[in-house]
Design an enzyme around this catalytic site. Structure first.
Site, PDB file in Angstrom:
ATOM      1  N   ASP A  44       0.825  -1.205   0.000  1.00  0.00           N
ATOM      2  CA  ASP A  44       0.000   0.000   0.000  1.00  0.00           C
ATOM      3  C   ASP A  44       0.862   1.260   0.000  1.00  0.00           C
ATOM      4  OD1 ASP A  44      -2.170  -1.666   0.214  1.00  0.00           O
ATOM      5  OD2 ASP A  44      -2.889  -0.863   2.118  1.00  0.00           O
ATOM      6  N   HIS A  81      -5.967   2.436  -4.172  1.00  0.00           N
ATOM      7  CA  HIS A  81      -5.934   2.717  -2.731  1.00  0.00           C
ATOM      8  C   HIS A  81      -6.612   4.048  -2.415  1.00  0.00           C
ATOM      9  CE1 HIS A  81      -4.714   1.811   1.261  1.00  0.00           C
ATOM     10  NE2 HIS A  81      -3.698   2.659   1.345  1.00  0.00           N
ATOM     11  N   HIS A 121      -5.109   9.807   0.889  1.00  0.00           N
ATOM     12  CA  HIS A 121      -4.957   8.815   1.954  1.00  0.00           C
ATOM     13  C   HIS A 121      -5.488   9.430   3.249  1.00  0.00           C
ATOM     14  CE1 HIS A 121      -3.139   5.858   4.655  1.00  0.00           C
ATOM     15  NE2 HIS A 121      -2.856   5.116   3.582  1.00  0.00           N
ATOM     16  N   HIS A 150       3.885  -2.139   3.209  1.00  0.00           N
ATOM     17  CA  HIS A 150       3.886  -0.789   2.645  1.00  0.00           C
ATOM     18  C   HIS A 150       5.205  -0.535   1.927  1.00  0.00           C
ATOM     19  CE1 HIS A 150       0.810  -0.637   5.793  1.00  0.00           C
ATOM     20  NE2 HIS A 150       0.261   0.327   5.083  1.00  0.00           N
TER      21      HIS A 150
END
Length: 261
Positions: A57, A108, A112, A203
């Protein structure tokens, strides 16, 4: 008894707000691994028992993502990268490099952020915008959606469906976003829950993590890949994972607040 119109109106408003809040927050119960494991195995990322889906991610990031590309190439492993749309348009060459190396690209979100309040129209717009960016820049149509922090609200679930993306979370993670994370802690966290058919969350960028946290993940990656080989598990992207379409509607009410990630 005759009710005052103001009282009735207030009751209706309260009921409406309550219904909206339940619709918005309810699906976030799937952040809890036991909930999604039992009620929504496909959302938990459960696939073939001889396979592990490796996912990353928060990228792409020119300071870190190329290092993951290098290590994965050395081990001849492909993965699924969940890309942040706003980062992808700043670094389009990285998105194309992921696909050129045989990796899968997924969505994603555009930003964010945490979904504190219901904004369904914005969710639809931004998830669709991120999917379009992946499609246009990477030349590959995305299949999967993972919301930031794993918080799948009603609005984001609806937005994923509108964009024809399948939501998927994870069954094992590295907890690799903190300043305390190191290769040993990341490895231990993943292996604690790693089983055949599982989906691993790591990540490849630290923009929303402790500065330099990605280095712990990078150092842990060869160890994790070696352990999967030792267990006879093949590692690859979600597109090869064999996730069956399961129950898509999450439980109605969360029982615990999500953690920082």
């Amino acid at each position: 008894m005759v009710r005052h119109p103001g009282t009735v109106g207030a009751g209706v408003l309260a009921g409406t707000l309550g219904a909206v809040a339940a619709w918005h927050v309810g699906p976030a119960a799937t952040w809890l691994p036991p909930v999604r494991k039992i009620l929504s195995p496909s959302l938990d990322g459960r696939g073939r028992p001889d396979h592990v889906a490796l996912t990353f991610d928060d990228g792409p990031d020119p300071d870190s993502t190329p290092h993951f590309l290098r290590v994965l190439a050395e081990h001849r492993v492909r993965a699924t990268f969940f890309l942040v749309g706003a980062s992808l348009i700043r670094h389009p060459a990285l998105g194309r490099a992921l696909v050129a190396a045989g990796h899968e690209v997924a969505v994603h979100g555009w930003h964010h952020d945490r979904p504190w309040f219901p904004v369904p129209l914005r969710d639809v717009r931004e998830v669709g915008q991120a999917a379009d960016a992946v499609r246009q820049i990477c030349g590959s149509g995305p299949q999967w959606y993972r919301p930031p922090y794993g918080i799948l609200t009603g609005g984001r679930l609806a937005a994923a469906r509108r964009a024809r993306l399948r939501p998927v979370l994870w069954s094992a993670w590295g907890q690799d976003w903190t300043a305390r994370a190191d290769a040993r802690s990341v490895t231990a966290s993943v292996l604690k829950d790693l089983t055949g058919g599982g989906t691993v969350l790591l990540h490849d960028a630290d923009r929303w993590s402790a500065p330099g946290a990605w280095r712990a993940t990078l150092d842990a990656l060869p160890v994790l890949l070696a352990e999967c080989r030792r267990l006879g598990l093949r590692v690859g992207p979600l597109r090869e994972h064999g996730i069956e379409r399961g129950q898509e509607r999450p439980p109605a009410h969360p029982t615990q607040r999500p953690a920082s990630r």
